[in-house]
Design a protein around this motif. Sequence first.
Motif, PDB file in Angstrom:
ATOM      1  N   UNK A 117       0.895  -1.152   0.070  1.00 28.06           N
ATOM      2  CA  UNK A 117      -0.067   0.116  -0.183  1.00 28.06           C
ATOM      3  C   UNK A 117       0.918   1.318  -0.337  1.00 28.06           C
ATOM      4  N   UNK A 118       1.950   1.274   0.753  1.00 30.33           N
ATOM      5  CA  UNK A 118       2.902   2.420   0.760  1.00 30.33           C
ATOM      6  C   UNK A 118       3.631   2.736  -0.320  1.00 30.33           C
ATOM      7  N   UNK A 119       4.398   1.633  -0.822  1.00 24.41           N
ATOM      8  CA  UNK A 119       4.851   2.026  -2.183  1.00 24.41           C
ATOM      9  C   UNK A 119       3.706   2.467  -3.573  1.00 24.41           C
ATOM     10  N   UNK A 120       2.505   1.894  -3.494  1.00 25.10           N
ATOM     11  CA  UNK A 120       1.919   2.096  -4.886  1.00 25.10           C
ATOM     12  C   UNK A 120       1.211   3.404  -4.361  1.00 25.10           C
ATOM     13  N   UNK A 121       1.229   4.147  -2.879  1.00 24.05           N
ATOM     14  CA  UNK A 121      -0.218   5.647  -2.578  1.00 24.05           C
ATOM     15  C   UNK A 121       0.604   6.530  -2.298  1.00 24.05           C
ATOM     16  N   UNK A 122       2.326   5.700  -1.740  1.00 24.93           N
ATOM     17  CA  UNK A 122       2.980   7.082  -0.806  1.00 24.93           C
ATOM     18  C   UNK A 122       4.222   7.575  -1.590  1.00 24.93           C
ATOM     19  N   UNK A 123       4.353   8.743  -2.514  1.00 27.29           N
ATOM     20  CA  UNK A 123       6.149   9.008  -3.039  1.00 27.29           C
ATOM     21  C   UNK A 123       6.987   9.154  -2.082  1.00 27.29           C
ATOM     22  N   UNK A 124       7.290   8.697  -0.417  1.00 25.94           N
ATOM     23  CA  UNK A 124       7.739   8.564  -0.192  1.00 25.94           C
ATOM     24  C   UNK A 124       9.088   7.263  -0.254  1.00 25.94           C
ATOM     25  N   UNK A 125       8.346   6.002  -1.026  1.00 24.32           N
ATOM     26  CA  UNK A 125       9.005   4.866  -0.866  1.00 24.32           C
ATOM     27  C   UNK A 125       9.520   4.983  -2.979  1.00 24.32           C
ATOM     28  N   UNK A 126      11.243   4.863  -3.528  1.00 25.73           N
ATOM     29  CA  UNK A 126      11.123   4.512  -5.145  1.00 25.73           C
ATOM     30  C   UNK A 126      11.100   3.767  -5.313  1.00 25.73           C
ATOM     31  N   UNK A 127      11.833   2.690  -4.551  1.00 24.82           N
ATOM     32  CA  UNK A 127      11.205   0.893  -5.096  1.00 24.82           C
ATOM     33  C   UNK A 127      10.559   0.425  -3.896  1.00 24.82           C
ATOM     34  N   UNK A 128      10.495  -0.905  -4.354  1.00 22.95           N
ATOM     35  CA  UNK A 128      10.270  -1.728  -3.724  1.00 22.95           C
ATOM     36  C   UNK A 128      10.865  -3.494  -3.651  1.00 22.95           C
ATOM     37  N   UNK A 129      11.518  -4.272  -3.149  1.00 22.40           N
ATOM     38  CA  UNK A 129      11.677  -5.081  -3.068  1.00 22.40           C
ATOM     39  C   UNK A 129      11.803  -6.606  -2.578  1.00 22.40           C
ATOM     40  N   UNK A 130      11.219  -7.102  -2.219  1.00 21.57           N
ATOM     41  CA  UNK A 130      11.320  -7.699  -3.483  1.00 21.57           C
ATOM     42  C   UNK A 130       9.701  -7.282  -4.339  1.00 21.57           C
ATOM     43  N   UNK A 131      10.125  -7.800  -4.938  1.00 22.26           N
ATOM     44  CA  UNK A 131       8.612  -7.770  -6.155  1.00 22.26           C
ATOM     45  C   UNK A 131       8.360  -8.652  -7.588  1.00 22.26           C
ATOM     46  N   UNK A 132       6.884  -8.659  -7.392  1.00 24.23           N
ATOM     47  CA  UNK A 132       6.553  -9.512  -8.592  1.00 24.23           C
ATOM     48  C   UNK A 132       5.420  -9.431  -8.945  1.00 24.23           C
ATOM     49  N   UNK A 133       5.045  -9.067 -10.933  1.00 21.39           N
ATOM     50  CA  UNK A 133       4.269  -8.483 -11.320  1.00 21.39           C
ATOM     51  C   UNK A 133       2.293  -9.092 -11.429  1.00 21.39           C
ATOM     52  N   UNK A 134       3.269 -10.779 -10.236  1.00 25.31           N
ATOM     53  CA  UNK A 134       2.057 -11.474 -10.006  1.00 25.31           C
ATOM     54  C   UNK A 134       0.976 -11.204  -8.580  1.00 25.31           C
ATOM     55  N   UNK A 135       2.058 -10.414  -7.444  1.00 21.39           N
ATOM     56  CA  UNK A 135       1.540 -10.519  -6.856  1.00 21.39           C
ATOM     57  C   UNK A 135       0.862  -9.411  -6.011  1.00 21.39           C
ATOM     58  N   UNK A 136      -0.392  -9.473  -5.249  1.00 19.91           N
ATOM     59  CA  UNK A 136      -1.118  -8.212  -5.080  1.00 19.91           C
ATOM     60  C   UNK A 136      -1.739  -7.232  -6.484  1.00 19.91           C
ATOM     61  N   UNK A 137      -1.731  -8.507  -7.263  1.00 18.24           N
ATOM     62  CA  UNK A 137      -2.903  -7.812  -8.593  1.00 18.24           C
ATOM     63  C   UNK A 137      -3.814  -6.644  -8.619  1.00 18.24           C
ATOM     64  N   UNK A 138      -4.580  -7.220  -7.661  1.00 24.51           N
ATOM     65  CA  UNK A 138      -5.922  -6.257  -7.413  1.00 24.51           C
ATOM     66  C   UNK A 138      -5.217  -4.761  -6.828  1.00 24.51           C
ATOM     67  N   UNK A 139      -4.575  -4.455  -6.453  1.00 22.18           N
ATOM     68  CA  UNK A 139      -3.551  -3.522  -5.406  1.00 22.18           C
ATOM     69  C   UNK A 139      -3.008  -2.523  -6.383  1.00 22.18           C
TER      70      UNK A 139
END
Length: 243
Positions: free
Chosen positions: A63-85
């Motif tokens: 939620x923070x990564x997707x909606x808050x500009x305070x985070x530049x990158x997320x690790x780890x991630x994967x295109x199939x994780x939390x697709x709805x979000x």
Amino acid sequence: MMLTGMAAAKSFVIGVEEIDYYPLHRCVNGRFSGYGRDLLDAFAKQSGYSFTYLPLPVSRLFHTFLNDNSIDFKYPDNPRWQVDLKKGKDILYSSPVINVVEGLLVRPESVDQLSEASLKSIVIMRGFTPWPFDQDMRQKINDGTIRVYQEDSFGSVIALGMTGHYDAIYASPVVINYYLDVVVRKPGALVFDKKLPFESNDFFLSTIRQGGVVKQFNEFLAKNQSLIMALKRKYRLTDKTAQ
């Protein structure tokens, strides 16, 4: 290659999972460590960047990564994780950082004894997505035929799995084997059951705004294979060990 000028002093915040998923990565008392940390630090050093690692619980991190500009990158991630979000978000993913097998681990006496049809209960880390499960299994989870118990730490996930009161736990075998071998000194107390659904997941570095840095990171990954292999050996993440 070192960057010059203002770019050389560029600082970024990487949001990381506040879990113990060692040796892949872990965050204990606010300190991020493991294979992922060493690799990202090596890239930062070589590129002249400064990384700050911000640990957050798995769900909150998304939620923070997707909606808050305070985070530049997320690790780890994967295109199939939390697709709805992620719907409506323009996310850029790096080249794969590491490939990780994730699936179901059971008590030794249950190996090869369970099937998708007989599976009744699974313990999982809160915020994790069990991607190997097909549509029928997902429907069973949704209607409660397969009960899913979520825990806030892998220590708790493993402890519940060892009790025998649950059919299986969902995680990476390399993480569980490390915990059983090194932390609780009960090697083999849980065993990866390849007859149950499992999958190889790639871990990526993701960003919404820093595509240029991700491009540089991809070049770093391509040009530093010997360093990457050395780090995998350091953390017992060679292909044979990890799978």
